[in-house]
Each structure stands twice: as C-alpha cells, then as structure tokens.
Design an enzyme around this catalytic site. Sequence first.
Site, short mmCIF file in Angstrom:
data_model
loop_
_atom_site.label_atom_id
_atom_site.label_comp_id
_atom_site.label_asym_id
_atom_site.label_seq_id
_atom_site.Cartn_x
_atom_site.Cartn_y
_atom_site.Cartn_z
N THR A 1 1.74 7.12 -0.03
CA THR A 1 0.66 5.94 -0.36
C THR A 1 0.87 5.55 -1.59
OG1 THR A 1 -1.69 5.35 0.21
CG2 THR A 1 -1.24 7.43 -0.62
N SER B 1 0.95 -1.02 0.12
CA SER B 1 0.06 0.18 0.07
C SER B 1 0.74 1.28 0.11
CB SER B 1 -0.87 0.05 1.03
OG SER B 1 -0.13 -0.31 2.25
N ARG C 1 -6.93 8.87 -10.30
CA ARG C 1 -7.78 8.92 -9.02
C ARG C 1 -6.48 9.52 -7.96
NH1 ARG C 1 -6.82 7.30 -3.49
NH2 ARG C 1 -8.84 7.60 -2.43
N THR D 1 -1.78 3.40 4.23
CA THR D 1 -1.10 4.59 4.09
C THR D 1 -0.21 4.80 5.35
OG1 THR D 1 -2.70 5.61 2.69
CG2 THR D 1 -1.34 7.25 4.01
N THR E 1 -5.50 7.91 7.43
CA THR E 1 -5.47 6.64 6.63
C THR E 1 -6.75 6.16 6.46
OG1 THR E 1 -4.79 4.43 6.36
CG2 THR E 1 -5.14 5.26 8.52
N GLY E 2 -6.99 5.31 5.37
CA GLY E 2 -8.48 4.93 5.04
C GLY E 2 -9.14 5.66 3.94
N1 ASP Z 1 -6.04 7.36 2.09
C1 ASP Z 1 -5.40 6.55 1.22
C2 ASP Z 1 -6.22 7.12 -0.18
O1 ASP Z 1 -7.29 7.19 -0.23
C3 ASP Z 1 -5.41 5.06 1.10
C4 ASP Z 1 -5.15 4.43 2.57
O2 ASP Z 1 -4.96 4.90 3.44
O3 ASP Z 1 -6.05 3.23 2.39
O4 ASP Z 1 -5.34 7.08 -1.27
#
Ligand code: ASP
Length: 334
Positions: free
Chosen positions: A212, A92, A222, A194, A245-246
């Site tokens: 990330t 990731s 994107r 991330t 994160t997320g």
């Molecule tokens: N926040 C990151 C994104 O949306 C991905 C992640 O942290 O899972 O690109």
Amino acid sequence: MKRRKFIQNASLSTFGIAVGSSVFASEKKLSSIISEEIKSENSTASFPLVIATWNVNNSTAEAWRVLQEGKSALDAVEKGCMIEEANAEGQSVGIGGLPDRDGNVTLDACIMDSKGNYGAVVYLQNIMHPISVARKVMEDTPHVILAGKGAEQFAISEGFKPVDLLTDASKKAWEEWKKTSQYKPIINIENHDTIGMLAIDKNGDISGGCTTSGLAYKMAGRVGDSPIIGSGLFIDNEIGGATATGLGEEVLKTVGSFLIVELMRQGKTPQQACEEAIGRIIKKSPNFKDFQVGYIAVNKKGETGYYSIHDGFWVTKYQDGKNENIPSDFYDKK
Ligand code: ASP
C-alpha cells in the site's frame, strides 16, 4: 445481519486464557485437533486459490498463473502484488500512490510464508516493488522490518532501481487537496485500496502479501496496519490466513488479521471470523460510520470469507479456474 450476535460473541480471551494456562504440549494437540476438524467438514472449497482485496483481476490472474506453474503460494502473492505496484493508474499502491501531506509517496508492504517467516518494509520511498523488498528482508536479512532510508538503501543494494513514484495525476490530486488541506479518511478511495492477497498452492501451503501507499495525505512518518504482522496480514499454515484494507489505525488497535486466524483456530469459518473482527472494531469505535475496514480470510481447506463495515468493499477470487469480482457483505446496513 447477525450484528448483535457477532458483537456479543465470546471473545478470543475466554478461550485464550484457558489454553494459555495449560501446558504447551496440550495447546499443540488442541490446535491440531481443531485443524483436523476444519479439514474434515464438508465443503466445496478447493485449492489452489488466490483471493485479494478490491477489484484486482490482473493481480489475481498473475498469481494464479504462477500457481499453475506449480510454484509456491509465496511466489504467487509476490508476483500478484507486483502487478498493482507497477500500475501507475492505481493511486493507493506502488507507483502513482497518493503522497503524504508533504508530497512524498511512502510505501508499506509485508509478506508472510507458510513456515511463519515474515518480512516488511515501512515508509519506503523511491522503490517500485516494496513487496519484493519485503521478501528480501525476510529471506536475506536477520531482521523482519526495515524502515525509511535504511529500507531504501537495502533495496538499492539488492539491485532495485530508484524511481520517482509521484505521477503527474497524483501530484495534481495532492495540489488540489492542499487548497483545503483537510485530513479525513475517505471511506472507499476510488474503489481500490491496499492490496492484501492470500494464496494456497497445490500442496495446500498458504502465504500472504500486503502492499500500500497508505492513507492519502497522511502525516509524514505515518505507518498503517498493512506492513505490521498480525494487523494487516497474518498467516498460520496450520489454520489459514487473513489480510486487511481500510483505516489502518483501527485494524492496528484490534490486531485484526491475527484475531481472524485465532478465531478460525477456535473453529469459526473464515466468514464468521471476518464478521467478528469487524464487530470488534464497531464495538470499540463509536465513529465507525466515518471509516471503512474490510477483511478477507481463507482457511486450510480453501474456504474463504470477507466482510467490511460499509458497502463498497469488493474482493477478487481466483478459484476453480474462475477469476471473479465479488461484492462483500457489510455491517452498516443503515
Ligand atoms: N490499510 C491502509 C493503511 O491504513 C490503507 C487502506 O487500505 O486504505 O495504510
């Protein structure tokens, strides 16, 4: 836990409007009074310290090592993030990151220092260390964000070597995914997503970094929250810092990291601020059961906070000589 309370909590705007309508000088005075209040509370917090999203002990250890050499929080977060970027097994971040749906690994990163400077790269391909390119954007260009081919050309002109970021393992996973091509956010990708990292150096100065490969199998082009100032990361050296994160789309829509720092400016602890920022997402997104967001925060004196929507979010904190993985509290207790 306190869910009603944080969902209904007075919003930033109530305070913001009052401050916004006053003259700048009194706003400045007010923020330094708040910052003094934060400093004078009793606490066991201390710095230097490093805190990062997920279980990334090697990254926090490297950042801590840099801080122990007396270097800046900025150096610490850059070096710490680089460890995960170079880890081909992490799918990731950096090399080995899962690609977009066309099979291209595209990286996003940003860095912010204690003076309020910020640099970022978005949609960067073929470069192992986007965090370092982001720092170069911050320090060596008149801009704050470089994207795509331009970012790659800039990196190469600065001496970064092009590399193929798609590892065999990630290619295999992508080929597997193509059989169904179902795009949906996965709550906690392999318990490791991330890397958002915040550090306070021995002088008490705060910096942060965020790096990330974004959502696995995302649409081409994107860009998520991670490289966007105020969303994936925000630092105000007078108050503190936060990173995320997320599911980036949700963080972007609520400008999560900026929100957390502003809530701390109003006097909330890092923990309360993270909880309210998660509460803001829950209030606005009825489908919160389907995605994960996690925040971490520090304030000026080294108190930390972390909170997520769902179970499974971890943080790594290096403070007082201890490098610890800590499970985060979360909203959705079912
Ligand atoms: N926040 C990151 C994104 O949306 C991905 C992640 O942290 O899972 O690109």
